[in-house]
Design an enzyme around this catalytic site. Structure first.
Site, short mmCIF file in Angstrom:
data_model
loop_
_atom_site.label_atom_id
_atom_site.label_comp_id
_atom_site.label_asym_id
_atom_site.label_seq_id
_atom_site.Cartn_x
_atom_site.Cartn_y
_atom_site.Cartn_z
N TYR A 146 0.81 -1.22 0.00
CA TYR A 146 0.00 0.00 0.00
C TYR A 146 0.85 1.27 0.00
O TYR A 146 0.35 2.35 -0.26
CB TYR A 146 -0.95 0.02 1.20
CG TYR A 146 -1.95 -1.14 1.22
CD1 TYR A 146 -2.12 -1.97 0.12
CD2 TYR A 146 -2.71 -1.39 2.35
CE1 TYR A 146 -3.00 -3.02 0.14
CE2 TYR A 146 -3.61 -2.45 2.38
CZ TYR A 146 -3.75 -3.26 1.27
OH TYR A 146 -4.63 -4.31 1.29
N LYS A 195 4.13 -15.34 2.43
CA LYS A 195 4.02 -16.13 1.19
C LYS A 195 5.45 -16.43 0.75
O LYS A 195 5.89 -16.05 -0.35
CB LYS A 195 3.22 -15.30 0.15
CG LYS A 195 2.84 -16.06 -1.09
CD LYS A 195 1.74 -17.08 -0.88
CE LYS A 195 1.46 -17.82 -2.17
NZ LYS A 195 0.68 -19.05 -1.98
#
Ligand code: NAD
Length: 361
Positions: A146, A195
């Site tokens: 972001y 991840k």
């Protein structure tokens, strides 16, 4: 201890729910021999009405001089409120973004607790939720996707957009430390979500989290891939204590976790910086549809005040007393309209605050 607390009552239901949280704080302080001094701060629409802007420099300075800030919620009805005729940088929400930045609030905490008494509101099967669950999602708030570089380019008539997900080791270390500190106050388990099978930023995340874990030998650390975590949250939410994760994964997982707990009126939250300072607020908005009716649920704000005692003041016993009082009121069958179910006793905002304050011991 004297607790110097900045108070942003805000807009809509904000003043109603914050008043009840202050009532509970005052009672807790009285029972445990503390004093609370409050600095009233204007933000959002309430500040626009007085100063023409959603947050003034003076308010930021006063907030910084406090030990912690308790906030209701800000904003109004975007279709009808005159605040939304202003340019975006002068609207209520701009105040919220600015205060988070000015106070360097990089760690967002959202507890997801399923109370045994409210399990009817949980969409999961009963055998999964038996006994309730209690987890804390800790999300990095100022880095990652972001806040990374973004661009859209056109080449040979084809548009391509890119957003970059970037973390440095210091950003990871400071949030990991907060996560382990918080686990030490709870059941001493951290699930770090990433991840790492695909992303470099996740591999660095995992490496730094493992380094930090060495400083907390009492805390059990496990790693979980984000896709698996999304499944485990609905398959077996009881397994989690503290979930530690980066900005975007945390954004998604915290909403998923809160959905399985039921009403928005029950969801507390906190945003912390590197010191003990934090901004504590309910997860919901200013609910203009029910503002002024005396029916809003103040429990999320009251539980946010309990988080403030625990994380900004290290007053764990006092925070426990508030959480126990909330559980007792629910157990006795009292409900605001948003969590009402058959056979229970419907009460308003102030009655809920009075009952919880009355049960502080
Ligand atoms: P909202 O959370 O205010 O309301 C959504 C629904 O939940 C409404 O039906 C409302 O009545 C209900 N609700 C929310 N809190 C409740 C409570 N404590 N008790 C009972 N019911 C409750 O979301 P929205 O309608 O999308 O937004 C309204 C305003 O709030 C907007 O201006 C938005 O920008 C602002 N907002 C502020 C914050 C914040 O201050 N951090 C967060 C989200 C939204």
């Amino acid at each position: 201890m004297n607790l110097k607390i900045g108070v942003i009552k805000g807009d809509g239901i904000g003043p109603e729910i914050v008043t009840e949280a202050m009532k509970v704080l005052d009672k807790t302080a009285f029972v445990y021999g503390h004093t609370c001094s409050y600095e009233q701060l204007l933000m959002g629409g309430a500040s626009i009405d007085v100063h023409g802007i959603p947050l003034t420099d003076g308010t930021i300075q006063t907030a910084k001089s406090c030990d912690a800030v308790l906030m209701g919620s800000i904003g109004g009805d975007a279709k009808t409120s005159p605040w939304y005729k202003l340019e975006p940088s002068k609207r209520p929400e701009a105040g919220l973004l600015r205060i988070r930045k000015e106070l360097n609030l990089f760690a967002n905490l959202r507890p997801a607790v399923l109370y045994e008494e409210l399990k009817g509101a949980c969409p999961l099967k009963e055998e999964i939720t038996e006994g309730g669950f209690d987890m804390m999602i800790m999300r990095e708030l100022t880095g990652g996707l972001y806040f990374g570089e973004r661009k859209t380019v056109e080449e040979n008539g084809v548009l391509t957009a890119a957003d970059s997900l970037c973390y440095n080791e210091n950003e990871i270390r400071r949030i990991a430390k907060r996560g382990f500190d918080i686990a030490m106050k709870r059941r001493k388990k951290v699930t770090s979500v990433d991840k790492a099978n695909v992303l470099d930023s996740s591999r660095l995340w995992r490496k730094v989290v493992e380094q930090v874990a060495k400083e907390y030998p009492e805390v059990m650390l496990e790693h979980m891939l984000v896709d698996n975590c999304a499944m485990q949250l609905v398959k077996d939410p009881k397994q989690f204590d503290v979930i530690l994760t980066e900005n975007m994964f945390g954004d998604i997982l915290s909403d998923e976790a809160s959905m399985v707990t039921g009403s928005i009126g029950m969801l507390a939250s906190a945003s912390l910086n590197e010191t003990k300072f934090g901004l504590y607020e309910p997860s919901g908005g200013s609910a203009p549809d029910i503002a002024g009716k005396g029916i809003a649920n103040p429990i999320a704000t009251i539980l946010s005040a309990a988080m403030m005692l625990r994380f900004s003041f290290d007053l764990d016993k006092e925070a426990d007393a508030i959480e126990k009082a909330v559980a007792k009121v629910l157990k006795e069958g009292y409900r605001t309209i948003d969590i009402m179910s058959e056979g229970k006793l419907q009460i308003g905002t102030a009655e809920m605050g009075n009952l919880i304050a009355g049960y502080i011991e």
